[in-house]
Write a protein that holds these residues in place. Structure first.
Motif, PDB file in Angstrom:
ATOM      1  N   THR A 168      57.989   2.121  98.800  1.00  0.00           N
ATOM      2  CA  THR A 168      57.683   2.057 100.224  1.00  0.00           C
ATOM      3  C   THR A 168      58.813   2.673 101.033  1.00  0.00           C
ATOM      4  OG1 THR A 168      58.750  -0.105 100.563  1.00  0.00           O
ATOM      5  CG2 THR A 168      56.413  -0.106  99.901  1.00  0.00           C
ATOM      6  N   THR A 274      55.504  -0.074 107.777  1.00  0.00           N
ATOM      7  CA  THR A 274      55.802   0.379 106.416  1.00  0.00           C
ATOM      8  C   THR A 274      54.854   1.504 106.017  1.00  0.00           C
ATOM      9  OG1 THR A 274      56.451  -1.880 105.843  1.00  0.00           O
ATOM     10  CG2 THR A 274      56.120  -0.350 104.022  1.00  0.00           C
ATOM     11  N   THR A 275      55.407   2.500 105.314  1.00  0.00           N
ATOM     12  CA  THR A 275      54.596   3.579 104.758  1.00  0.00           C
ATOM     13  C   THR A 275      54.532   3.436 103.248  1.00  0.00           C
ATOM     14  OG1 THR A 275      55.226   5.110 106.530  1.00  0.00           O
ATOM     15  CG2 THR A 275      54.374   6.084 104.494  1.00  0.00           C
ATOM     16  N   TRP A 276      53.334   3.334 102.717  1.00  0.00           N
ATOM     17  CA  TRP A 276      53.102   3.335 101.274  1.00  0.00           C
ATOM     18  C   TRP A 276      53.193   4.771 100.799  1.00  0.00           C
ATOM     19  CZ3 TRP A 276      52.940  -0.110  97.498  1.00  0.00           C
ATOM     20  CH2 TRP A 276      52.330   0.221  96.288  1.00  0.00           C
ATOM     21  N   SER A 277      54.073   5.052  99.846  1.00  0.00           N
ATOM     22  CA  SER A 277      54.309   6.435  99.456  1.00  0.00           C
ATOM     23  C   SER A 277      53.040   7.096  98.922  1.00  0.00           C
ATOM     24  CB  SER A 277      55.401   6.515  98.386  1.00  0.00           C
ATOM     25  OG  SER A 277      55.539   7.848  97.936  1.00  0.00           O
TER      26      SER A 277
END
Length: 295
Positions: A168, A274-277
């Protein structure tokens, strides 16, 4: 409703893991074991999809990373096997079982939390929600779940960080919840941790290669050699819950006992900010977006 006390929260923040004994009742443990027995009894894995699970880097790339059975399992209930349980060793094993199928399984993943009512109920229970709220999560979502068998010959799980596989941005937004459905001892392969190792970032990442590539995954960076003297064991009785920070280094040894070490585990991500890759092997799908933990 289960909540962490201030001293417990401080210990988790310092060590990167925390043991909570007695979180599950005996009946809850029995219900999950009974249900998984029913799922195993109905197991029908095509021979060409019998994948041996490993945490060793080369074996991961050769086995999981080379089969769509693994890469497309994020929204399904699928079966992964211990090494050496088939009479042929090829990237996607096609041999017959050398031991009974129910004793050959390493884990079942990765969407029990979404598709099975027993595991969904445990994952979203009021006491689980209360525990996660006490950790400060605002919008937690469940990204994956696994039932781990650790049979009496079950192999070791090498030192790793969960965020290597579930990355993340920023870091620090991933939490593992590990529920002991049987006693976990030094003999049958309990978890081991390096306390405080969650503060140094992630040493390597498993990333999904472009569609059509063989293998389907690769690693960026490498896992450093860890000093074994830094690890401390975390043996726990049945019904215990272990909180695992996404970046804490942990492992388990081979099961040298005559008993299995079954556990149900799932991972949650703080979705707020949050950014989920997009490079993670596991991706949400239109059919199964990551479900909110809070109901």
């Amino acid at each position: 409703m289960a909540c962490l006390s201030p001293p417990q929260l401080q210990k988790f923040q310092e060590d990167g893991f925390l043991v909570l004994e007695g979180f599950l009742s005996a009946d809850e443990c029995a219900a999950m074991r009974q249900r998984i027995g029913e799922i195993v009894a109905e197991m029908n894995v095509p021979a060409h999809c019998r994948t041996e699970f490993s945490t060793q880097e080369e074996e991961q790339i050769r086995a999981q990373g080379s089969t769509d059975y693994f890469l497309s399992s994020g929204d399904k209930i699928r079966f992964f096997f211990e090494k050496g349980v088939f009479d042929q060793k090829v990237p996607c094993a096609t041999g017959n079982f050398l031991v009974s199928p129910e004793k050959s399984i390493n884990k079942i993943g990765h969407a029990l939390h979404a598709h099975d009512p027993v595991f969904k109920c445990i994952t979203h229970s009021p006491k689980m929600q209360g525990l996660v709220r006490s950790l400060g999560f605002q919008i937690p979502v469940v990204v994956q779940s696994m039932y781990i068998f650790k049979p009496h010959f079950g192999g070791e799980v090498s030192p790793h960080q969960d965020a290597s596989f579930l990355y993340t941005e920023p870091l620090g937004r991933l939490l593992g919840v590990w529920l002991a459905l049987e006693d976990a001892t030094n003999q049958n392969g309990c978890l081991w941790f390096i306390p405080g190792s969650h503060t140094g970032g992630v040493s390597r990442r498993m990333v999904r290669n472009p569609a059509g590539s063989v293998p389907g995954t690769s690693f960026l960076g490498s896992e450093p050699i860890r000093d074994n003297s830094l690890f401390v064991p975390a043996p726990v009785p049945r019904g215990s819950l272990v909180l695992i920070h996404g970046e804490v280094v942990h492992k388990s040894e081979q099961n040298l006992s005559d008993h299995s070490r079954q556990a149900y585990t799932f991972h949650i991500m703080e979705a707020a900010g949050t950014t989920w890759s997009p490079d993670n092997w596991l991706q949400p799908t239109a059919e199964l977006p990551f479900p909110p933990l809070y109901t």
